[in-house]
Design a protein around this motif. Structure first.
Motif, PDB file in Angstrom:
ATOM      1  N   VAL A 257       0.839  -1.201   0.000  1.00  0.00           N
ATOM      2  CA  VAL A 257       0.000   0.000   0.000  1.00  0.00           C
ATOM      3  C   VAL A 257       0.875   1.252   0.000  1.00  0.00           C
ATOM      4  CG1 VAL A 257      -1.759   1.295   1.254  1.00  0.00           C
ATOM      5  CG2 VAL A 257      -1.892  -1.210   1.135  1.00  0.00           C
ATOM      6  N   VAL A 258       1.950   1.221   0.780  1.00  0.00           N
ATOM      7  CA  VAL A 258       2.888   2.344   0.778  1.00  0.00           C
ATOM      8  C   VAL A 258       3.494   2.531  -0.611  1.00  0.00           C
ATOM      9  CG1 VAL A 258       5.241   2.918   1.514  1.00  0.00           C
ATOM     10  CG2 VAL A 258       3.487   2.490   3.208  1.00  0.00           C
ATOM     11  N   LYS A 259       3.845   1.451  -1.232  1.00  0.00           N
ATOM     12  CA  LYS A 259       4.414   1.523  -2.584  1.00  0.00           C
ATOM     13  C   LYS A 259       3.438   2.213  -3.533  1.00  0.00           C
ATOM     14  CE  LYS A 259       6.552  -1.439  -6.092  1.00  0.00           C
ATOM     15  NZ  LYS A 259       6.913  -2.847  -6.446  1.00  0.00           N
ATOM     16  N   ARG A 260       2.157   1.850  -3.417  1.00  0.00           N
ATOM     17  CA  ARG A 260       1.125   2.472  -4.264  1.00  0.00           C
ATOM     18  C   ARG A 260       0.973   3.956  -3.960  1.00  0.00           C
ATOM     19  NH1 ARG A 260      -4.091   2.790  -2.823  1.00  0.00           N
ATOM     20  NH2 ARG A 260      -4.014   0.945  -1.479  1.00  0.00           N
ATOM     21  N   LEU A 261       0.967   4.311  -2.675  1.00  0.00           N
ATOM     22  CA  LEU A 261       0.805   5.713  -2.287  1.00  0.00           C
ATOM     23  C   LEU A 261       1.991   6.559  -2.751  1.00  0.00           C
ATOM     24  CD1 LEU A 261      -0.591   5.281   1.337  1.00  0.00           C
ATOM     25  CD2 LEU A 261      -1.856   6.046  -0.672  1.00  0.00           C
ATOM     26  N   ILE A 262       3.198   6.015  -2.646  1.00  0.00           N
ATOM     27  CA  ILE A 262       4.387   6.753  -3.084  1.00  0.00           C
ATOM     28  C   ILE A 262       4.357   6.948  -4.596  1.00  0.00           C
ATOM     29  CG2 ILE A 262       6.901   6.604  -3.318  1.00  0.00           C
ATOM     30  CD1 ILE A 262       6.951   5.322  -0.537  1.00  0.00           C
ATOM     31  N   ARG A 263       3.932   5.933  -5.307  1.00  0.00           N
ATOM     32  CA  ARG A 263       3.827   6.049  -6.769  1.00  0.00           C
ATOM     33  C   ARG A 263       2.782   7.097  -7.154  1.00  0.00           C
ATOM     34  NH1 ARG A 263       3.478   0.988  -7.731  1.00  0.00           N
ATOM     35  NH2 ARG A 263       1.208   0.850  -7.821  1.00  0.00           N
ATOM     36  N   ARG A 264       1.696   7.171  -6.373  1.00  0.00           N
ATOM     37  CA  ARG A 264       0.610   8.105  -6.685  1.00  0.00           C
ATOM     38  C   ARG A 264       0.986   9.552  -6.362  1.00  0.00           C
ATOM     39  NH1 ARG A 264      -5.554   7.976  -4.096  1.00  0.00           N
ATOM     40  NH2 ARG A 264      -6.255   9.942  -5.035  1.00  0.00           N
ATOM     41  N   TYR A 265       1.558   9.787  -5.182  1.00  0.00           N
ATOM     42  CA  TYR A 265       1.780  11.163  -4.722  1.00  0.00           C
ATOM     43  C   TYR A 265       3.205  11.666  -4.970  1.00  0.00           C
ATOM     44  CZ  TYR A 265      -2.719  10.629  -2.399  1.00  0.00           C
ATOM     45  OH  TYR A 265      -4.057  10.412  -2.131  1.00  0.00           O
ATOM     46  N   GLU A 266       4.140  10.771  -5.261  1.00  0.00           N
ATOM     47  CA  GLU A 266       5.529  11.146  -5.529  1.00  0.00           C
ATOM     48  C   GLU A 266       6.059  12.128  -4.478  1.00  0.00           C
ATOM     49  OE1 GLU A 266       5.504  12.623  -9.515  1.00  0.00           O
ATOM     50  OE2 GLU A 266       5.574  10.608 -10.382  1.00  0.00           O
ATOM     51  N   PRO A 267       6.010  11.761  -3.205  1.00  0.00           N
ATOM     52  CA  PRO A 267       6.406  12.712  -2.144  1.00  0.00           C
ATOM     53  C   PRO A 267       7.900  12.983  -2.140  1.00  0.00           C
ATOM     54  CG  PRO A 267       6.058  10.536  -1.221  1.00  0.00           C
ATOM     55  CD  PRO A 267       5.630  10.447  -2.655  1.00  0.00           C
ATOM     56  N   THR A 268       8.233  14.182  -1.683  1.00  0.00           N
ATOM     57  CA  THR A 268       9.642  14.511  -1.434  1.00  0.00           C
ATOM     58  C   THR A 268       9.995  14.279   0.031  1.00  0.00           C
ATOM     59  OG1 THR A 268       8.997  16.832  -1.130  1.00  0.00           O
ATOM     60  CG2 THR A 268       9.775  16.178  -3.309  1.00  0.00           C
ATOM     61  N   ALA A 269       8.992  14.011   0.855  1.00  0.00           N
ATOM     62  CA  ALA A 269       9.206  13.658   2.260  1.00  0.00           C
ATOM     63  C   ALA A 269       7.939  13.009   2.785  1.00  0.00           C
ATOM     64  CB  ALA A 269       9.552  14.885   3.093  1.00  0.00           C
ATOM     65  N   ILE A 270       8.097  12.131   3.775  1.00  0.00           N
ATOM     66  CA  ILE A 270       6.958  11.453   4.406  1.00  0.00           C
ATOM     67  C   ILE A 270       7.029  11.671   5.911  1.00  0.00           C
ATOM     68  CG2 ILE A 270       5.862   9.224   4.891  1.00  0.00           C
ATOM     69  CD1 ILE A 270       6.703   8.260   2.179  1.00  0.00           C
ATOM     70  N   ILE A 271       5.873  11.945   6.506  1.00  0.00           N
ATOM     71  CA  ILE A 271       5.733  12.072   7.959  1.00  0.00           C
ATOM     72  C   ILE A 271       4.716  11.028   8.416  1.00  0.00           C
ATOM     73  CG2 ILE A 271       5.107  13.588   9.870  1.00  0.00           C
ATOM     74  CD1 ILE A 271       5.647  15.969   7.951  1.00  0.00           C
ATOM     75  N   CYS A 272       5.044  10.268   9.444  1.00  0.00           N
ATOM     76  CA  CYS A 272       4.124   9.260   9.977  1.00  0.00           C
ATOM     77  C   CYS A 272       3.780   9.582  11.426  1.00  0.00           C
ATOM     78  CB  CYS A 272       4.734   7.863   9.906  1.00  0.00           C
ATOM     79  SG  CYS A 272       5.017   7.260   8.231  1.00  0.00           S
ATOM     80  N   THR A 273       2.500   9.434  11.775  1.00  0.00           N
ATOM     81  CA  THR A 273       2.082   9.599  13.165  1.00  0.00           C
ATOM     82  C   THR A 273       1.516   8.294  13.731  1.00  0.00           C
ATOM     83  OG1 THR A 273      -0.168  10.347  12.626  1.00  0.00           O
ATOM     84  CG2 THR A 273       1.550  12.037  12.742  1.00  0.00           C
ATOM     85  N   HIS A 274       1.807   7.189  13.065  1.00  0.00           N
ATOM     86  CA  HIS A 274       1.403   5.862  13.558  1.00  0.00           C
ATOM     87  C   HIS A 274       2.471   4.867  13.141  1.00  0.00           C
ATOM     88  CE1 HIS A 274      -0.838   2.096  14.080  1.00  0.00           C
ATOM     89  NE2 HIS A 274      -1.592   2.772  14.915  1.00  0.00           N
ATOM     90  N   PRO A 275       2.760   3.854  13.969  1.00  0.00           N
ATOM     91  CA  PRO A 275       3.838   2.923  13.630  1.00  0.00           C
ATOM     92  C   PRO A 275       3.554   2.009  12.449  1.00  0.00           C
ATOM     93  CG  PRO A 275       2.760   2.289  15.691  1.00  0.00           C
ATOM     94  CD  PRO A 275       2.237   3.648  15.335  1.00  0.00           C
ATOM     95  N   PHE A 276       2.289   1.753  12.094  1.00  0.00           N
ATOM     96  CA  PHE A 276       2.016   0.865  10.962  1.00  0.00           C
ATOM     97  C   PHE A 276       2.530   1.436   9.644  1.00  0.00           C
ATOM     98  CE2 PHE A 276      -1.766  -1.625  13.009  1.00  0.00           C
ATOM     99  CZ  PHE A 276      -0.874  -2.248  13.857  1.00  0.00           C
ATOM    100  N   PRO A 277       2.127   2.653   9.259  1.00  0.00           N
ATOM    101  CA  PRO A 277       2.697   3.187   8.027  1.00  0.00           C
ATOM    102  C   PRO A 277       4.200   3.444   8.146  1.00  0.00           C
ATOM    103  CG  PRO A 277       1.336   4.847   9.132  1.00  0.00           C
ATOM    104  CD  PRO A 277       1.078   3.544   9.807  1.00  0.00           C
ATOM    105  N   GLU A 278       4.650   3.800   9.341  1.00  0.00           N
ATOM    106  CA  GLU A 278       6.089   4.005   9.538  1.00  0.00           C
ATOM    107  C   GLU A 278       6.870   2.752   9.170  1.00  0.00           C
ATOM    108  OE1 GLU A 278       9.309   4.356  13.212  1.00  0.00           O
ATOM    109  OE2 GLU A 278       7.163   4.212  13.620  1.00  0.00           O
ATOM    110  N   GLY A 279       6.417   1.606   9.681  1.00  0.00           N
ATOM    111  CA  GLY A 279       7.108   0.354   9.397  1.00  0.00           C
ATOM    112  C   GLY A 279       7.085   0.005   7.922  1.00  0.00           C
ATOM    113  N   ALA A 280       5.949   0.261   7.278  1.00  0.00           N
ATOM    114  CA  ALA A 280       5.832  -0.048   5.850  1.00  0.00           C
ATOM    115  C   ALA A 280       6.729   0.845   5.006  1.00  0.00           C
ATOM    116  CB  ALA A 280       4.380   0.090   5.420  1.00  0.00           C
ATOM    117  N   VAL A 281       6.804   2.138   5.359  1.00  0.00           N
ATOM    118  CA  VAL A 281       7.693   3.056   4.629  1.00  0.00           C
ATOM    119  C   VAL A 281       9.150   2.682   4.867  1.00  0.00           C
ATOM    120  CG1 VAL A 281       8.456   5.447   4.382  1.00  0.00           C
ATOM    121  CG2 VAL A 281       6.030   4.951   4.694  1.00  0.00           C
ATOM    122  N   SER A 282       9.481   2.331   6.102  1.00  0.00           N
ATOM    123  CA  SER A 282      10.847   1.932   6.423  1.00  0.00           C
ATOM    124  C   SER A 282      11.268   0.723   5.590  1.00  0.00           C
ATOM    125  CB  SER A 282      10.947   1.610   7.916  1.00  0.00           C
ATOM    126  OG  SER A 282      12.237   1.148   8.242  1.00  0.00           O
TER     127      SER A 282
END
Length: 377
Positions: free
Chosen positions: A96-121
């Protein structure tokens, strides 16, 4: 030069992670007015059906077998077992993170929950990516599930947590004990007397606010029944959230209560009601506690979710800003003592001493500086 694109990943498991994301997003927009900020609820159904299902299972678990969550929290807190849990969740959620990064093409990511943090890591490790990743921790205690090696900036509630992470081998320059971010508007609310007039509340009558988060959890109905035993008339402000059953129960209670009862469902007036109250009775969510600190609002805490909320209750109680009502202790006498003995002023002062109203601003400044340094601006 293209504007920065900042992706903020949060999770609607309780309202605290969402509130933290909103507070940081507001300050980030002030720091980088040209930036494109996108906030995504990682556990929403339209983000990922599987994540949404996991959230529903979690909420059912809390309702019926809360001690099971306590076991999970303790098991996942160990270094070895925690790493296994982290790896499992990260692997499941990484697509899901891979899909979101492909969609939004972020230059930085901020996480306020460990689930997305772990997936981005995990995505960063697999892609050998240097994409800046900042993590805003929303607890008052350190837990293994927040700790990942690919995070560039960590922001935590206390200096004690910072010291623990340093002892675990995290680089000092990646750690900042900013406090938990709260809405900057908390600092500019009108005085208590003005808000009581606004809500048509008696100016001098003791006023108690009952909150249970967006879902209206925390035994509010039982609390009302306990408060009914007090001979002194109180003003009771009740926020029932999206809990339709609780709304109806409180309406029925209000018709026969000798207290003055005011009721709200899901509302954007929570901060104003906190400001108008003398005492907050609530479950010890970290964001709720942080907001109460900023407002100097004494707390009576009960029914913590086993695990992080228990640690939150310990923190607020240890610092003298709250009283923690343990199982078997009576609520009504505790409230009566707080009002009768004049404890609330001292508790208010201790809450203010814990307050970090500038946390969101400090986090935004630090992330902005990191992004600009990373891009060579």
């Amino acid at each position: 030069m293209k504007a920065d694109r900042i992706l903020i990943l949060t999770a609607s498991i309780g309202s605290g992670h969402i509130k933290a994301a909103e507070a940081v997003a507001k300050e980030m927009q002030r720091q980088l007015p040209e930036a494109v900020l996108t906030t995504v609820d990682f556990m929403a159904r339209d983000t990922a059906w599987l994540h949404w299902l996991m959230k529903k299972i979690y909420l059912v678990m809390l309702a019926f077998v809360p001690n099971l969550y306590d076991v999970f929290y303790k098991v996942s807190g160990g270094a070895a077992s925690g790493s296994l849990v982290q790896s499992a969740f990260a692997a499941i959620m990484q697509p899901v993170v891979k899909r979101l990064i492909r969609r939004y093409e972020p230059t930085a990511i901020i996480c306020t929950h460990p689930f997305p943090e772990g997936a981005v890591s995990l995505w960063k490790r697999r892609q050998h990516s240097q994409l800046p990743l900042a993590v805003v921790m929303t607890d008052y205690s350190l837990h293994q599930i927040w700790l990942y090696p690919q995070v560039d900036q960590y922001f935590m509630a206390t200096a004690a947590m910072q010291a623990e992470m340093t002892a675990c081998g995290f680089a000092v320059e990646t750690l900042q004990a900013t406090g938990i971010p709260v809405d900057s508007n908390l600092r500019s609310l009108p005085p208590k007397a003005e808000l009581r007039q606004h809500f048509s509340l008696p100016l001098e009558q003791p006023t108690v606010l009952l909150m249970g988060g967006g879902l209206g959890l925390g035994g509010i109905q039982a609390t009302l029944q306990a408060l009914e035993k007090l001979p002194q008339q109180l003003t009771l402000l009740v926020i029932a959230g999206r809990n339709a059953r609780l709304l109806n129960e409180v309406r029925a209670f209000a018709r026969t209560s000798h207290h003055l009862v005011k009721l709200w469902g899901y509302t954007d007036k929570a901060h104003e009601l906190m400001r108008a109250a003398d005492l907050l009775i609530t479950k010890p969510g970290a964001l709720t506690i942080s907001e109460a600190f900023v407002l100097g609002l004494p707390m009576l805490l009960h029914d913590p979710i086993p695990g992080p909320e228990t640690e939150n209750a310990v923190y607020a109680t240890r610092h003298g800003a709250a009283v923690w009502l343990h199982p078997g202790e009576k609520l009504a006498p505790a409230v009566q003592e707080l009002f009768a003995e004049g404890c609330l002023q001292a508790m208010s002062e201790r809450a203010l001493a814990c307050a970090r109203p500038e946390a969101a601003q400090k986090i935004a400044c630090a992330i902005t500086a990191f992004i600009q340094a990373d891009s060579g601006q």
